[in-house]
Design a protein around this motif. Structure first.
Motif, mmCIF file in Angstrom:
data_model
loop_
_atom_site.group_PDB
_atom_site.id
_atom_site.type_symbol
_atom_site.label_atom_id
_atom_site.label_comp_id
_atom_site.label_asym_id
_atom_site.label_seq_id
_atom_site.Cartn_x
_atom_site.Cartn_y
_atom_site.Cartn_z
ATOM 1 N N MET A 139 0.835 -1.190 0.000
ATOM 2 C CA MET A 139 0.000 0.000 0.000
ATOM 3 C C MET A 139 0.871 1.241 0.000
ATOM 4 N N GLY A 140 0.238 2.400 -0.211
ATOM 5 C CA GLY A 140 0.987 3.637 -0.251
ATOM 6 C C GLY A 140 1.565 3.976 1.108
ATOM 7 N N MET A 141 2.449 4.931 1.127
ATOM 8 C CA MET A 141 3.147 5.309 2.337
ATOM 9 C C MET A 141 2.346 6.366 3.083
ATOM 10 N N ALA A 142 1.895 6.038 4.283
ATOM 11 C CA ALA A 142 1.220 7.029 5.110
ATOM 12 C C ALA A 142 2.252 8.021 5.646
ATOM 13 N N GLN A 143 1.827 9.233 5.928
ATOM 14 C CA GLN A 143 2.730 10.274 6.408
ATOM 15 C C GLN A 143 2.412 10.598 7.860
ATOM 16 N N ASP A 144 3.474 10.944 8.634
ATOM 17 C CA ASP A 144 3.297 11.283 10.034
ATOM 18 C C ASP A 144 2.766 12.706 10.202
ATOM 19 N N HIS A 145 3.161 13.596 9.285
ATOM 20 C CA HIS A 145 2.777 14.999 9.381
ATOM 21 C C HIS A 145 1.263 15.135 9.258
ATOM 22 N N ILE A 146 0.688 15.998 10.107
ATOM 23 C CA ILE A 146 -0.747 16.253 10.023
ATOM 24 C C ILE A 146 -1.014 17.119 8.794
ATOM 25 N N GLY A 159 7.456 4.113 -17.836
ATOM 26 C CA GLY A 159 8.202 3.995 -16.585
ATOM 27 C C GLY A 159 7.812 5.046 -15.559
ATOM 28 N N PRO A 160 7.741 6.338 -15.935
ATOM 29 C CA PRO A 160 7.316 7.342 -14.958
ATOM 30 C C PRO A 160 5.907 7.098 -14.408
ATOM 31 N N THR A 161 4.998 6.600 -15.246
ATOM 32 C CA THR A 161 3.649 6.298 -14.762
ATOM 33 C C THR A 161 3.670 5.119 -13.788
ATOM 34 N N LEU A 162 4.454 4.094 -14.109
ATOM 35 C CA LEU A 162 4.604 2.962 -13.187
ATOM 36 C C LEU A 162 5.201 3.421 -11.857
ATOM 37 N N ARG A 163 6.148 4.342 -11.923
ATOM 38 C CA ARG A 163 6.736 4.887 -10.683
ATOM 39 C C ARG A 163 5.665 5.572 -9.842
ATOM 40 N N ALA A 164 4.802 6.355 -10.486
ATOM 41 C CA ALA A 164 3.737 7.033 -9.739
ATOM 42 C C ALA A 164 2.775 6.015 -9.123
ATOM 43 N N TYR A 165 2.440 4.972 -9.873
ATOM 44 C CA TYR A 165 1.537 3.956 -9.312
ATOM 45 C C TYR A 165 2.200 3.167 -8.192
ATOM 46 N N ARG A 166 3.514 2.997 -8.248
ATOM 47 C CA ARG A 166 4.179 2.351 -7.107
ATOM 48 C C ARG A 166 4.030 3.215 -5.862
ATOM 49 N N ARG A 167 4.115 4.538 -6.024
ATOM 50 C CA ARG A 167 3.924 5.435 -4.882
ATOM 51 C C ARG A 167 2.505 5.309 -4.317
ATOM 52 N N LEU A 168 1.551 4.955 -5.183
ATOM 53 C CA LEU A 168 0.175 4.748 -4.710
ATOM 54 C C LEU A 168 -0.028 3.367 -4.111
#
Length: 381
Positions: A1-8, A57-66
């Motif tokens: 899954m995507g990376m959750a962030q600590d910052h509010i 490749g750039p689109t796959l990179r963005a989907y990996r971030r998701l």
């Protein structure tokens, strides 16, 4: 899954208008950062129309971030090279696609409805409220929030409204008087979805013809063929039989797998035609607490296969900037500054490539534009 962030995040609630690729990417990215997101889409069935799409490749990179890369790899098709042919089927060159991040596939394709379902499943996993068959009919900003009236008369209040509702964006029309609808580029794009030609294992381009054409793998036994032609208004009114006959005739000169598709296609294979439009909307992309992303702000043509990728990148960038700034205005300004020049590069290069094709310029001019743009796109966003 995507990376959750600590910052509010600087917003606690958001309405995403438009349930396509950009809208769902924004909803997912914000929800994973703790924002209470609601999503609405005008289509009561929340469907998507279209054949396949190329996933660079750039689109796959963005989907990996998701967090969706594994599902795309499983349900789509991944390749590492593209074969370039003369239009008659003579092999000219095998292009090895670069891997832009460790562990990331080079390139690939997927059927658009399949990609839509993958993203819908993630929205459902996050338990986001989705309302269908409605859009926004009025907005009023008051006391650091936006009062929204929906087309069914319902009213609600959000910290932020995100217009991800496509090239004919209602949100753009309501809140951004300095913007205009995207303009036709003079070209149209034909697509046909069909079973995979025997032995095809890579993406293919067919060059040297007035009408460029290519084939993208989209699954274990599925491809789509695309062709770019000068646009003629009569094509807006073709029925399915006319679309079929016209595309078959346009493929008359082609050999190789493009010729195989011409000789094998039947009326059961879905043929689609659409005129191409493009627009980089002028700044600002946000007015108060209303912001645009995707085709609503940066509609492009398919020449760099980057429309979906740009929408997902913009969605991620918007969520990241809102999460890294305490002030909403600062976050929106940072999002726009981060995205504007990259989107401009994609749109200007794509439109310029179409102009070269319409003017029948030599293929090396086309290749030089393409190579430079793809190199820039591979840089982090």
């Amino acid at each position: 899954m995507g990376m959750a962030q600590d910052h509010i995040c600087s917003v606690t609630s958001a309405l995403v208008v438009g349930g396509g690729i950009g809208g769902m990417a924004a909803a997912i990215s914000l929800a994973e950062r703790g924002v209470a997101v609601s999503l609405i889409d005008l289509d009561p069935q929340w469907r998507v129309y279209g054949a396949g799409i190329t996933i660079t490749g750039p689109t796959l990179r963005a989907y990996r971030r998701l967090g969706l890369l594994d599902e795309i790899k499983r349900e789509g098709a991944i390749t590492s090279r593209t074969r370039l042919f003369r239009f008659d089927g003579t092999l000219l060159h095998i292009l090895e696609e670069p891997v832009i991040e460790e562990g990331l596939p080079a390139t690939g394709g997927i059927m658009r409805p399949t990609l839509h379902r993958i993203m819908q499943r993630r929205v459902e996993q996050l338990a986001l409220p989705v309302r269908l068959g409605v859009t926004v009919s009025a907005m009023e900003e008051r006391d650091d929030a936006v009062n929204v009236t929906l087309s069914n008369g319902e009213e609600a209040r959000y910290d932020l409204v995100i217009g991800a509702d496509g090239v004919s964006s209602t949100i753009r029309q309501l809140a951004f008087p300095h913007m205009q609808p995207p303009r036709p580029t003079g070209q149209g794009c034909w697509r046909i979805s069909i079973r995979k030609p025997p032995g095809l294992e890579d993406g293919e381009f067919f060059l040297g013809h007035d009408n460029p054409c290519g084939i993208t793998l989209c699954g274990a036994d599925t491809v789509y063929l695309w062709m770019l032609t000068p646009h003629e208004d009569r094509e807006n009114f073709m029925d399915d039989a006319e679309l079929f006959r016209t595309l078959k005739a346009l493929l008359a000169d082609f050999g190789g797998n493009a010729g195989w598709i011409r000789d094998t296609m039947t009326m059961n294979d879905w043929v689609n035609y659409r005129p191409l439009v493009a627009a980089l909307q002028p700044r600002p992309w946000s007015m108060g607490r209303v912001v645009l992303l995707g085709d609503a702000a940066h509609a492009t043509t398919p020449h760099l296969a980057s429309g979906a990728g740009m929408a997902v990148e913009s969605a991620i960038a918007l969520a990241e900037e809102l999460a890294s700034h305490d002030d909403v205005r600062a976050g929106l300004d940072a999002y726009e500054a981060r995205r504007f020049d990259r989107c401009r590069d994609v749109i200007e290069t794509s439109v310029a490539m179409g102009e070269l094709q319409l003017a029948h310029r030599p293929p090396d001019q086309h290749a030089n534009l393409l190579e430079g743009a793809l190199c820039r796109l591979n840089q982090p966003f």
